[in-house]
Design a protein around this motif. Structure first.
Motif, PDB file in Angstrom:
ATOM      1  N   ASN A 105       0.831  -1.208   0.000  1.00  0.00           N
ATOM      2  CA  ASN A 105       0.000   0.000   0.000  1.00  0.00           C
ATOM      3  C   ASN A 105       0.866   1.261   0.000  1.00  0.00           C
ATOM      4  N   LYS A 106       0.251   2.392  -0.264  1.00  0.00           N
ATOM      5  CA  LYS A 106       0.889   3.725  -0.215  1.00  0.00           C
ATOM      6  C   LYS A 106       2.056   3.836  -1.195  1.00  0.00           C
ATOM      7  N   ILE A 107       1.925   3.237  -2.403  1.00  0.00           N
ATOM      8  CA  ILE A 107       3.070   3.328  -3.323  1.00  0.00           C
ATOM      9  C   ILE A 107       3.137   4.688  -4.004  1.00  0.00           C
ATOM     10  N   ASP A 108       2.121   5.558  -3.756  1.00  0.00           N
ATOM     11  CA  ASP A 108       2.183   6.895  -4.351  1.00  0.00           C
ATOM     12  C   ASP A 108       3.065   7.840  -3.534  1.00  0.00           C
ATOM     13  N   LEU A 109       3.486   7.404  -2.331  1.00  0.00           N
ATOM     14  CA  LEU A 109       4.290   8.302  -1.487  1.00  0.00           C
ATOM     15  C   LEU A 109       5.694   8.453  -2.069  1.00  0.00           C
ATOM     16  N   PRO A 110       6.265   9.668  -1.974  1.00  0.00           N
ATOM     17  CA  PRO A 110       7.612   9.867  -2.554  1.00  0.00           C
ATOM     18  C   PRO A 110       8.679   9.004  -1.885  1.00  0.00           C
ATOM     19  N   HIS A 111       8.516   8.662  -0.587  1.00  0.00           N
ATOM     20  CA  HIS A 111       9.564   7.895   0.084  1.00  0.00           C
ATOM     21  C   HIS A 111       9.197   6.405   0.212  1.00  0.00           C
ATOM     22  N   SER A 112       8.340   5.911  -0.691  1.00  0.00           N
ATOM     23  CA  SER A 112       8.016   4.478  -0.592  1.00  0.00           C
ATOM     24  C   SER A 112       9.160   3.654  -1.177  1.00  0.00           C
ATOM     25  N   MET A 113       9.311   2.417  -0.682  1.00  0.00           N
ATOM     26  CA  MET A 113      10.419   1.548  -1.109  1.00  0.00           C
ATOM     27  C   MET A 113       9.847   0.225  -1.604  1.00  0.00           C
ATOM     28  N   PRO A 114       9.193   0.202  -2.776  1.00  0.00           N
ATOM     29  CA  PRO A 114       8.485  -1.015  -3.193  1.00  0.00           C
ATOM     30  C   PRO A 114       9.386  -2.243  -3.315  1.00  0.00           C
ATOM     31  N   GLU A 115      10.619  -2.043  -3.833  1.00  0.00           N
ATOM     32  CA  GLU A 115      11.483  -3.229  -4.044  1.00  0.00           C
ATOM     33  C   GLU A 115      11.888  -3.866  -2.714  1.00  0.00           C
ATOM     34  N   GLU A 116      12.380  -3.004  -1.797  1.00  0.00           N
ATOM     35  CA  GLU A 116      12.835  -3.532  -0.499  1.00  0.00           C
ATOM     36  C   GLU A 116      11.705  -4.247   0.231  1.00  0.00           C
ATOM     37  N   VAL A 117      10.536  -3.571   0.287  1.00  0.00           N
ATOM     38  CA  VAL A 117       9.431  -4.122   1.072  1.00  0.00           C
ATOM     39  C   VAL A 117       8.876  -5.389   0.398  1.00  0.00           C
ATOM     40  N   SER A 118       8.896  -5.429  -0.950  1.00  0.00           N
ATOM     41  CA  SER A 118       8.465  -6.653  -1.650  1.00  0.00           C
ATOM     42  C   SER A 118       9.346  -7.826  -1.247  1.00  0.00           C
ATOM     43  N   ASP A 119      10.670  -7.558  -1.139  1.00  0.00           N
ATOM     44  CA  ASP A 119      11.584  -8.641  -0.717  1.00  0.00           C
ATOM     45  C   ASP A 119      11.245  -9.124   0.683  1.00  0.00           C
ATOM     46  N   GLN A 120      10.896  -8.172   1.572  1.00  0.00           N
ATOM     47  CA  GLN A 120      10.527  -8.562   2.951  1.00  0.00           C
ATOM     48  C   GLN A 120       9.298  -9.471   2.934  1.00  0.00           C
ATOM     49  N   ILE A 121       8.300  -9.109   2.092  1.00  0.00           N
ATOM     50  CA  ILE A 121       7.061  -9.899   2.044  1.00  0.00           C
ATOM     51  C   ILE A 121       7.366 -11.299   1.505  1.00  0.00           C
ATOM     52  N   ILE A 122       8.196 -11.355   0.457  1.00  0.00           N
ATOM     53  CA  ILE A 122       8.535 -12.667  -0.146  1.00  0.00           C
ATOM     54  C   ILE A 122       9.241 -13.536   0.892  1.00  0.00           C
ATOM     55  N   ASP A 123      10.176 -12.916   1.655  1.00  0.00           N
ATOM     56  CA  ASP A 123      10.878 -13.678   2.699  1.00  0.00           C
ATOM     57  C   ASP A 123       9.898 -14.202   3.737  1.00  0.00           C
ATOM     58  N   MET A 124       8.884 -13.377   4.059  1.00  0.00           N
ATOM     59  CA  MET A 124       8.002 -13.739   5.171  1.00  0.00           C
ATOM     60  C   MET A 124       6.987 -14.800   4.782  1.00  0.00           C
ATOM     61  N   ILE A 125       6.337 -14.662   3.613  1.00  0.00           N
ATOM     62  CA  ILE A 125       5.278 -15.638   3.314  1.00  0.00           C
ATOM     63  C   ILE A 125       5.615 -16.545   2.139  1.00  0.00           C
TER      64      ILE A 125
END
Length: 595
Positions: free
Chosen positions: A130-150
């Motif tokens: 969520n909130k990918i419209d924010l200027p300081h969002s980090m989609p790549e990093e956070v996607s990696d965290q999600i992949i690691d978790m689930i």
């Protein structure tokens, strides 16, 4: 049934659940533009003011996909650790969950604990960034965290923004495609699970349920299995923005039931509804009983309002099944209730709701936790309030509850957080780096130490980045003493507390200093003392208000002045014998805010 989807939304606090739910309702045209408002499902003023969800909400949407009509039942959940009981109820009524992660903050402690709850119930998880419209969002990093978790694929993660509405169509498509339709037999005996209830002053208790097997019709005679009570289904229906009455609700669907239930205690969340004539063989495995973590006394300011307070508590308990209470009396405050809460935020919310929704002005005493005291004869006593702690000469040992706390934070704050936990008598168990600068710390701490201001301090130290999740792990032996606060030699039971012996002196001194600021000065001197048993460990004095009796003596002999002062002194002494000290409400609350 194949076109029904039941799902909930799980996320850490402030990751955008309510906003995204608003967009889903808009996209499916469940509500018109005229009815639309921010945080639509948060119906309480308190929720809007604080920007948090307190109650879980259910709403039904209709969605057209590839020429077919689908029914989507969304059960919104709160995000704060204190309301995890609400989350567990919502999850048990669903087949799938939207896992929302804020792309500017990443995965937090509550995200993980709610995810484990969902996985225990075998829910299909749809990860959303969520909130990918924010200027300081980090989609790549956070996607990696999600992949690691689930352990999902990168393509499974849906990028969305609750603010702009980007990706909402993809989410609805994923709900239809990925979440399985409910299983159940519409021909079997009725078996439905109560997951919530609300008190309506005109129509009695409204029960929200999810049907697993069979169907319920308007006018049926139904029975609640655990309480054994029977009712007529006067009105049943589905939950859209307004309640829509229906003739039948069959397996897989979610609805409400109104049958004029007057007594709040008759509705137990997690109970099973079935027919009187053809009951189901066994009840659904409902929710476990809630375990309160924090205990505090709630008393009416005006003692004549005790019965009104009792009625208010019963109605509040309907909306908030995790509130536990029983009557108690206190020498200082009269009749009241000893209440069990899930945490400090829960306690604050309950107090606010009593004041707003029921017009009750209440005094809350110092929160404590439940201790186990073992006497010399081997008896075990449950101690919920300091006044219940037996005499030290008769006790063999006292045990206090311990929790396992998981704290996720940025690596730069690890030092201060460890020293905070050590200060609270904690032991560090584990430290894991989730990414280069995110650390998960595991601690074992006494529950009593985190009851007061632990969470606030944790947020302050970590500039708001740390997130906390905790669970009870059992009781351990500890050196605990009962600290009494006395005013002019009279103990005030509402201010006494059970504390660790090493901290007793410091705690007593701070309370005495705080009370000295808060107690209004009287015509006589007030002695504020902290004592353990008969040993006084701290003292402060509130000086008497004095009229200047020698103002009229200008010059002249000193004996004239002395005579007047002696006369005043005698009057003060007599006053002290008959005068009683009034304690303002702020004094009871101040103890919670000792820094």
């Amino acid at each position: 049934m194949k076109n029904i989807r039941n799902f909930c939304i799980i996320a850490h606090i402030d990751h955008g659940k309510s906003t995204l739910a608003d967009r889903l309702l808009e996209h499916t045209q469940t509500i018109s533009d005229r009815e639309m408002q921010e945080q639509l499902l948060d119906s309480m003023d308190l929720e809007r003011e604080r920007g948090i969800t307190i109650k879980s909400h259910a709403i039904q949407m209709n969605y057209q996909y590839e020429g077919e009509e689908y029914v989507l039942n969304l059960i919104d959940t709160p995000g704060h650790v204190d309301f995890s009981y609400e989350v567990s109820r919502s999850i048990a009524a669903c087949e799938g969950a939207l896992l929302i992660v804020d792309s500017s903050q990443g995965i937090e402690a509550q995200t993980i604990s709610n995810l484990y709850l969902a996985l225990e119930h075998d829910l299909e998880i749809i990860p959303i960034l969520n909130k990918i419209d924010l200027p300081h969002s980090m989609p790549e990093e956070v996607s990696d965290q999600i992949i690691d978790m689930i352990g999902c694929e990168l393509d499974d993660i849906i990028k969305a923004s609750g603010k702009t509405g980007q990706g909402v169509g993809d989410i609805l498509e994923a709900i239809v495609k990925r979440i399985p339709s409910p299983k159940g037999d519409p021909k079997a005996p009725l078996q439905a699970l109560i997951f919530d209830s609300v008190f309506n002053p005109f129509r009695g208790v409204e029960v929200y349920f999810r049907v697993f097997n069979g169907e319920i019709n308007k006018g049926d005679q139904v029975k609640f299995v655990n309480t054994g009570k029977t009712y007529d289904a006067d009105e049943i229906g589905i939950l859209q923005l307004k309640q829509l009455p229906q003739k039948t609700i069959s397996a897989g669907n979610v609805g409400y039931l109104i049958s004029g239930i007057k007594v709040a205690k008759e509705v137990k969340v997690g109970d099973t509804i079935t027919h009187v004539k053809t009951p189901c063989e066994n009840a659904i495995k409902g929710f476990e009983d809630v375990k309160p973590m924090v205990f505090a006394g709630i008393y009416p300011v005006d003692t004549t309002e005790f019965e009104e307070l009792r009625a208010s508590m019963e109605k509040l308990q309907l909306n908030d099944a995790s509130l536990v209470w029983e009557p108690e009396t206190s020498a200082a405050l009269g009749f009241g209730f000893r209440c069990g809460f899930l945490g400090m935020l829960h306690m604050e919310i309950v107090q606010e709701r009593l004041e707003r929704e029921f017009d009750m002005t209440v005094i809350t005493t110092v929160p404590s936790v439940q201790y186990h005291a073992f006497t010399n004869k081997g008896e075990k006593i449950f101690v919920n309030a300091p006044s219940e702690l037996p005499d030290p000469t008769l006790t063999e040992r006292v045990e206090e509850p311990y929790i396992s706390a998981a704290i996720i934070t940025k690596s730069e704050f690890v030092g201060p957080i460890i020293s905070l936990c050590m200060d609270k008598r904690g032991q560090i168990i584990n430290q894991v780096y989730l990414t280069a600068d995110r650390v998960e710390l595991k601690f074992e701490l006494p529950l009593a130490e985190i009851v007061f201001d632990f969470f606030d301090k944790l947020k302050t130290i970590s500039k708001g980045y740390a997130s906390l999740d905790y669970e009870l792990i059992g009781f351990r032996r500890s050196k605990l003493v009962k600290l009494d606060i006395m005013l002019n030699g009279e103990p005030v039971d509402a201010l006494s507390a059970v504390v660790h012996r090493d901290k007793a002196y410091d705690w007593g001194k701070r309370i005495c200093e705080k009370l000295k600021e808060l107690l209004p000065r009287q015509q006589f001197e007030i002695a504020i003392q902290a004592a353990i048993g008969s040993k006084i460990i701290a003292r402060e004095t509130v000086k008497a208000l004095r009229k200047n009796v020698i103002a009229k003596c200008y010059g002249g002999d000193i004996t004239r002045k002395r005579k007047l002062l002696e006369k005043q002194k005698k009057g003060k002494k007599r006053m002290r014998q008959v005068g009683s000290v009034e304690i303002p409400q702020e004094a009871f609350m101040a103890v919670l805010k000792l820094d």
